[in-house]
Motif scaffolding. Structure first.
Motif, short mmCIF file in Angstrom:
data_model
loop_
_atom_site.label_atom_id
_atom_site.label_comp_id
_atom_site.label_asym_id
_atom_site.label_seq_id
_atom_site.Cartn_x
_atom_site.Cartn_y
_atom_site.Cartn_z
N LYS B 117 46.74 39.83 14.85
CA LYS B 117 47.70 40.13 15.90
C LYS B 117 47.02 40.51 17.22
N LEU B 118 45.94 41.30 17.09
CA LEU B 118 45.24 41.77 18.29
C LEU B 118 44.66 40.58 19.05
N ASP B 119 44.11 39.64 18.28
CA ASP B 119 43.55 38.42 18.87
C ASP B 119 44.65 37.62 19.56
N ASP B 120 45.80 37.50 18.87
CA ASP B 120 46.93 36.77 19.46
C ASP B 120 47.34 37.40 20.78
N PHE B 121 47.40 38.75 20.78
CA PHE B 121 47.84 39.46 21.97
C PHE B 121 46.87 39.25 23.14
N ILE B 122 45.59 39.45 22.86
CA ILE B 122 44.60 39.26 23.93
C ILE B 122 44.58 37.80 24.37
N GLY B 123 44.73 36.90 23.41
CA GLY B 123 44.81 35.48 23.74
C GLY B 123 45.98 35.18 24.65
N TRP B 124 47.09 35.84 24.37
CA TRP B 124 48.28 35.65 25.22
C TRP B 124 48.00 36.13 26.64
N ILE B 125 47.33 37.28 26.75
CA ILE B 125 47.04 37.80 28.10
C ILE B 125 46.15 36.81 28.86
N TYR B 126 45.09 36.31 28.20
CA TYR B 126 44.22 35.46 29.01
C TYR B 126 44.77 34.07 29.25
N THR B 127 45.60 33.59 28.32
CA THR B 127 46.24 32.29 28.61
C THR B 127 47.18 32.45 29.80
N THR B 128 47.92 33.57 29.81
CA THR B 128 48.84 33.80 30.90
C THR B 128 48.12 33.88 32.24
N ILE B 129 47.07 34.70 32.27
CA ILE B 129 46.36 34.87 33.55
C ILE B 129 45.72 33.57 33.99
N SER B 130 45.17 32.81 33.03
CA SER B 130 44.50 31.58 33.47
C SER B 130 45.51 30.48 33.81
N SER B 131 46.80 30.70 33.50
CA SER B 131 47.79 29.68 33.90
C SER B 131 48.16 29.78 35.36
N ILE B 132 47.95 30.96 35.93
CA ILE B 132 48.27 31.10 37.35
C ILE B 132 47.02 30.74 38.13
N PRO B 133 47.11 29.74 39.03
CA PRO B 133 45.92 29.39 39.79
C PRO B 133 45.29 30.62 40.42
N GLY B 134 43.98 30.78 40.18
CA GLY B 134 43.25 31.98 40.57
C GLY B 134 43.59 32.48 41.96
N ILE B 135 43.56 31.57 42.91
CA ILE B 135 43.75 31.97 44.29
C ILE B 135 45.12 32.62 44.51
N MET B 136 46.16 32.09 43.82
CA MET B 136 47.51 32.66 43.96
C MET B 136 47.55 34.09 43.43
N LEU B 137 46.92 34.28 42.26
CA LEU B 137 46.97 35.60 41.63
C LEU B 137 46.14 36.61 42.42
N ILE B 138 44.98 36.17 42.90
CA ILE B 138 44.13 37.07 43.70
C ILE B 138 44.90 37.52 44.94
N ILE B 139 45.53 36.54 45.60
CA ILE B 139 46.28 36.86 46.81
C ILE B 139 47.43 37.81 46.48
N ALA B 140 48.16 37.51 45.38
CA ALA B 140 49.31 38.34 45.03
C ALA B 140 48.88 39.77 44.73
N ILE B 141 47.82 39.95 43.94
CA ILE B 141 47.38 41.30 43.59
C ILE B 141 46.90 42.05 44.83
N ALA B 142 46.07 41.38 45.65
CA ALA B 142 45.55 42.03 46.85
C ALA B 142 46.70 42.42 47.78
N PHE B 143 47.69 41.53 47.84
CA PHE B 143 48.84 41.78 48.70
C PHE B 143 49.60 43.04 48.25
N ILE B 144 49.77 43.17 46.93
CA ILE B 144 50.52 44.30 46.39
C ILE B 144 49.74 45.60 46.55
#
Lengths: 313, 289
Positions: B117-144
């Motif tokens: 389960k722990l692997d599934d959960f961490i896997g879910w987090i990194y699949t999610t983060i890597s689905s958002i194009p890096g530049i969009m996420l970096i900009i969004a986080i920095a903006f917030i």
């Protein structure tokens, strides 16, 4: 396993990821972000005005309902209206897609064609001076930030030499061409380094395989080995790399577009950030994630079709 | 393919250090990175470039014998600003790479070691983060988070750990059923001990390779954040200097862009070459790629 079943399973697997993307967007923009009412009203909003804006934006509703709205928008692609231009966001995105692609599609084709040709050439001379110098030049080109290229290109080639338009855009086929030329060249310069490095690795991976040795033992010429055997096998990593870049084409060159005042999606995103236009940033984040996931799926499917060794897991 | 021989009594680190020392280009790069580090530390402690904000001449003087890299709009020395900028760049590189490597390796270890389960959960987090194009996420986080260094650290650090996490997870899965790990269990080693004392050293070369990669990525990404006005405030940074050039170039003022790009180019190039050399030295499987 049947290919259709495989696709369906992959699509089902995309749902938790999409929910995760929505959760990130929700946490960032609905929980952590500064109160949009304060952004919209400035410092002098009264309590009633703030409450009214909260009502209008649906921010007075429970968190789960707000999260549900974001999830819903990911499926219906109804992102509401922009706060600054008051336009429908989906309409803005549709309008922006073409100018973005007018730059990225030709640039993408040109860059990859050149990069693949260069990588084949240097693999032929692997380990020699030419190979080493090309790799060095690629790394050197990658070590300069994109903005420096854009600034220099605009100043020198457009402003000083007058070879290109400095900025701007005109819709319609022949009209837009002069405006996208310099952005295309800049895209090429910014992307050729990593692309050549990637393709070179993909080709070299194959060159040391046993079948290449067999082909050589049979007495085939290096050229024939490279084009008939190696390139065919290297096609899998090459195709994967090509397809996975496609979602970024729609997103456009974020910096380039904003710099050359091209009304594409990248420029749209930058404008949204400068004006704190939450719904537009949210929409662009979700859409780009969806595009990324869809093309990722496409790569997987293609992979299984091209390479019979790949199992449908 | 050349085979690398490791003498039995020589540690992989000593071997790596030796092969980098022998490789001229890599050694020069190492020296350059060290020089920048020292420059960053000296600037941080105020030994050099402490008076970068002082007016030394007229506004926008071109480079000359008096002003090596010219002056900026307020008549400040562009040279001193570029040196002070090294401090900012090094701190961004170090902190971002530290966040990235810590998150990536700890989460990768946990996911690979425990599985389920722990692997599934961490896997879910990194699949999610890597689905958002890096530049969009970096900009969004920095903006917030808002402007400033913290936003740069966090937006870059929180988005770039997924690659390392995925690799480490894969390696840990390969390692956890090896004999040395079973031996550690047999003598009563706890999970923590097995993970951090036994498995981690065997995947640590990936952490080092990733550290140098993230370091240069962070320095380059700071430029984009500065362009968006989300970057460093109130102190010189190469990103801000490059961004300033958008208003200066039309007046013929090219030296801020030139100085900042040159300073950044040299260290990023050195880090790239050094990173490749470290990778070749520590992971002979990847040699020549």
């Amino acid at each position: 396993m049947n290919i259709w079943l495989y696709i369906i399973r992959k699509v089902v697997n995309m749902i938790p990821t999409l929910l995760g993307v929505c959760l990130i967007v929700f946490v960032l923009f609905n929980l952590v972000a500064p109160d949009p009412a304060l952004l919209l009203l400035g410092k002098h909003g009264t309590v009633e005005q703030i409450a009214q804006i909260h009502r209008e934006l649906g921010l007075d509703r429970p968190f789960w309902a707000q999260y549900f709205d974001i999830v819903k928008s990911a499926f219906t692609w109804d992102f509401g209206y922009s706060w600054s231009s008051k336009q429908e966001i989906w309409q803005m995105i549709k309008n922006g897609a073409f100018p973005s692609m007018a730059i990225t599609v030709p640039a993408f084709i040109l860059t990859n064609a050149i990069a693949i040709s260069i990588s084949l050439l240097v693999s032929f001379y692997r380990g020699k001076m030419l190979d080493k110098s090309v790799v060095f030049v690629c790394v050197a080109m990658m070590s300069i930030p994109g903005l420096a290229y854009i600034l220099f290109g605009q100043y020198f080639f457009a402003y000083k030499l007058g070879l290109f338009e400095i900025a701007g855009y005109e819709p319609g086929f022949p009209n837009f061409v002069p405006y996208v030329l310099l952005p295309i060249v800049l895209y090429l310069i910014m992307n050729i380094g990593p692309d050549v490095r990637y393709y070179r690795t993909a080709v070299l991976d194959e060159i040391y395989q046993d079948y290449v040795r067999t082909a050589r033992a049979k007495g085939l010429t290096e050229k024939k080995i490279l084009f008939k055997h190696v390139l065919k096998n290297a096609m899998i990593p090459i195709l994967t790399y090509l397809i996975i870049q496609i979602p970024f084409l729609v997103l456009g060159g974020i910096l380039t577009e904003s710099f050359f005042s091209i009304p594409g999606l990248g420029g749209l995103t930058i404008k949204a950030i400068n004006t704190s236009d939450f719904p537009v940033i949210k929409a662009m984040t979700i859409l780009s994630a969806v595009a990324f996931m869809v093309f990722n799926l496409l790569t997987d499917v293609l992979y299984t079709l091209v390479d019979p060794r790949a199992k449908l897991k | 393919m050349t085979t690398t021989t490791v003498r039995p009594n020589q540690s992989i680190w000593a071997h790596a250090a030796r092969s980098i020392y022998k490789d001229k280009l890599a050694f020069i790069s190492f020296v350059i990175v060290t020089v920048y580090m020292v420059m960053g530390i000296l600037a941080f402690t105020g030994v050099i470039a402490a008076d970068w904000s002082k007016e030394i001449g007229p506004s926008y003087s071109a480079p000359s014998a008096d002003y090596i890299f010219g002056t900026d709009i307020f008549g400040r020395s562009v040279f001193l600003k570029a040196i002070k900028g090294a401090e900012t760049a090094i701190s961004i590189g170090l902190v971002t790479a530290f966040i990235t490597v810590t998150l990536g390796s700890v989460l990768g270890l946990i996911a690979g070691y425990y599985g389920g389960k722990l692997d599934d959960f961490i896997g879910w987090i990194y699949t999610t983060i890597s689905s958002i194009p890096g530049i969009m996420l970096i900009i969004a986080i920095a903006f917030i988070i808002g402007k400033g260094l913290t936003a740069v650290y966090l937006s870059l650090g929180l988005t770039s750990w997924v690659g390392l996490c995925r690799v480490i997870r894969g390696e840990v899965i390969r390692h956890k059923d090896r004999e040395y790990v079973h031996a550690a269990s047999a003598i009563g080693g706890s999970d923590m001990r097995k993970m951090f004392r036994h498995i981690l050293p065997n995947v640590s070369h990936m952490m080092i390779i990733n550290f140098s990669l993230t370091f240069q990525m962070a320095i380059k990404s700071e430029v984009i954040l500065s362009y968006l006005g989300l970057g460093v405030q109130g102190r010189p940074s190469w990103g801000v200097m490059i961004d300033d050039a958008k208003l200066e170039l039309s007046r013929g003022v090219w030296w801020q862009l030139g100085a900042a790009t040159l300073f950044m180019f040299i260290i990023v190039l050195a880090l790239n070459i050094l990173g490749d050399a470290i990778r070749d030295a520590l992971d002979p499987k990847l040699k020549g790629k």
